[in-house]
Design a protein around this motif. Structure first.
Motif, PDB file in Angstrom:
ATOM      1  N   GLU A 131       0.720  -0.528   8.183  1.00  0.00           N
ATOM      2  CA  GLU A 131      -0.365  -1.228   7.883  1.00  0.00           C
ATOM      3  C   GLU A 131      -0.882  -2.328   8.895  1.00  0.00           C
ATOM      4  O   GLU A 131      -2.070  -2.622   9.019  1.00  0.00           O
ATOM      5  CB  GLU A 131      -0.111  -2.158   6.666  1.00  0.00           C
ATOM      6  CG  GLU A 131      -1.114  -2.911   5.808  1.00  0.00           C
ATOM      7  CD  GLU A 131      -0.574  -3.400   4.688  1.00  0.00           C
ATOM      8  OE1 GLU A 131      -1.647  -4.214   3.976  1.00  0.00           O
ATOM      9  OE2 GLU A 131       0.508  -3.070   4.175  1.00  0.00           O
ATOM     10  N   MET A 164      -2.881  -0.577  11.458  1.00  0.00           N
ATOM     11  CA  MET A 164      -4.166  -0.349  11.016  1.00  0.00           C
ATOM     12  C   MET A 164      -4.977  -1.560  10.977  1.00  0.00           C
ATOM     13  O   MET A 164      -6.182  -1.228  11.307  1.00  0.00           O
ATOM     14  CB  MET A 164      -4.051   0.359   9.661  1.00  0.00           C
ATOM     15  CG  MET A 164      -3.490   1.750   9.359  1.00  0.00           C
ATOM     16  SD  MET A 164      -4.620   3.092   9.947  1.00  0.00           S
ATOM     17  CE  MET A 164      -5.569   2.994   8.441  1.00  0.00           C
ATOM     18  N   VAL A 193      -4.849   8.341   6.883  1.00  0.00           N
ATOM     19  CA  VAL A 193      -3.682   8.344   7.532  1.00  0.00           C
ATOM     20  C   VAL A 193      -2.745   9.573   7.278  1.00  0.00           C
ATOM     21  O   VAL A 193      -2.667  10.250   5.975  1.00  0.00           O
ATOM     22  CB  VAL A 193      -2.889   7.143   7.069  1.00  0.00           C
ATOM     23  CG1 VAL A 193      -1.504   7.169   7.756  1.00  0.00           C
ATOM     24  CG2 VAL A 193      -3.708   5.949   7.659  1.00  0.00           C
ATOM     25  N   TYR A 252      -7.069   4.209   4.737  1.00  0.00           N
ATOM     26  CA  TYR A 252      -5.547   4.437   4.406  1.00  0.00           C
ATOM     27  C   TYR A 252      -5.525   6.087   3.741  1.00  0.00           C
ATOM     28  O   TYR A 252      -4.490   6.658   3.832  1.00  0.00           O
ATOM     29  CB  TYR A 252      -5.041   3.657   3.396  1.00  0.00           C
ATOM     30  CG  TYR A 252      -4.960   2.385   4.086  1.00  0.00           C
ATOM     31  CD1 TYR A 252      -3.589   1.888   4.901  1.00  0.00           C
ATOM     32  CD2 TYR A 252      -5.722   1.047   4.186  1.00  0.00           C
ATOM     33  CE1 TYR A 252      -3.495   0.767   5.653  1.00  0.00           C
ATOM     34  CE2 TYR A 252      -5.500   0.194   4.790  1.00  0.00           C
ATOM     35  CZ  TYR A 252      -4.491  -0.200   5.621  1.00  0.00           C
ATOM     36  OH  TYR A 252      -4.208  -1.508   5.996  1.00  0.00           O
ATOM     37  N   ARG A 257       0.750  -1.298   0.130  1.00  0.00           N
ATOM     38  CA  ARG A 257       0.099   0.034   0.191  1.00  0.00           C
ATOM     39  C   ARG A 257       0.809   1.104  -0.113  1.00  0.00           C
ATOM     40  O   ARG A 257       2.127   1.118  -0.002  1.00  0.00           O
ATOM     41  CB  ARG A 257      -0.939   0.078   1.452  1.00  0.00           C
ATOM     42  CG  ARG A 257      -1.630  -1.129   1.226  1.00  0.00           C
ATOM     43  CD  ARG A 257      -2.722  -0.828   2.349  1.00  0.00           C
ATOM     44  NE  ARG A 257      -3.669  -2.104   2.762  1.00  0.00           N
ATOM     45  CZ  ARG A 257      -4.913  -2.189   2.160  1.00  0.00           C
ATOM     46  NH1 ARG A 257      -5.256  -0.964   1.430  1.00  0.00           N
ATOM     47  NH2 ARG A 257      -5.710  -2.826   2.368  1.00  0.00           N
ATOM     48  N   LYS A 313       3.109   8.005   4.638  1.00  0.00           N
ATOM     49  CA  LYS A 313       3.071   7.387   3.026  1.00  0.00           C
ATOM     50  C   LYS A 313       4.269   7.215   2.663  1.00  0.00           C
ATOM     51  O   LYS A 313       5.306   7.830   3.021  1.00  0.00           O
ATOM     52  CB  LYS A 313       1.980   8.131   2.490  1.00  0.00           C
ATOM     53  CG  LYS A 313       0.584   8.311   3.037  1.00  0.00           C
ATOM     54  CD  LYS A 313      -0.399   8.929   2.398  1.00  0.00           C
ATOM     55  CE  LYS A 313      -1.766   8.584   2.949  1.00  0.00           C
ATOM     56  NZ  LYS A 313      -2.685   9.607   2.246  1.00  0.00           N
TER      57      LYS A 313
END
Length: 115
Positions: free
Chosen positions: A32, A35, A104, A101, A25, A109
């Motif tokens: 991740e 999450m 976030v 996502y 991702r 990222k």
């Protein structure tokens, strides 16, 4: 000794940069994992719409929380402090059928990580 430390850090940073291109991702694997854990906890929350992008979330274990998706805040302060979604916010985002996502914080990222 300092030169050895500098060299090790340089190699470590280069390896992490290469690994970032393999992320599944747009966030790292550790983020991740956090999450996904919070998504499971979100199953214990019941959101109630209280405004355009505002929700009152009742958690079966810990009481009630106010979530504002427009300002990216939750009264539990978890989202505010670390930039990662709390279970209450994830539940509200999933209720709106949006991708969690995308909410976030930008620092988690790929693009900022590579900079």
């Amino acid at each position: 000794m300092l030169e050895g430390i500098r060299t090790n850090l340089m190699v470590r940073m280069a390896n992490r940069r290469v690994a970032a291109w393999k992320w599944k991702r747009h966030v790292g694997p550790r983020i991740e994992q956090i999450m996904e854990k919070n998504k499971l906890e979100a199953g214990y929350c019941i959101p109630t719409l209280s405004g355009d992008m505002k929700y009152q979330v009742t958690n079966m274990h810990r009481g009630q929380f106010a979530v504002d998706l427009a300002t990216k805040t939750c009264s539990c302060k978890r989202w505010d402090l670390c930039g990662l979604l709390c279970p209450h916010a994830i539940n509200c985002i999933l209720r709106r059928k949006h991708d969690p996502y995308s909410y976030v914080d930008e620092w988690y990222k790929r693009e900022p990580y590579l900079k």
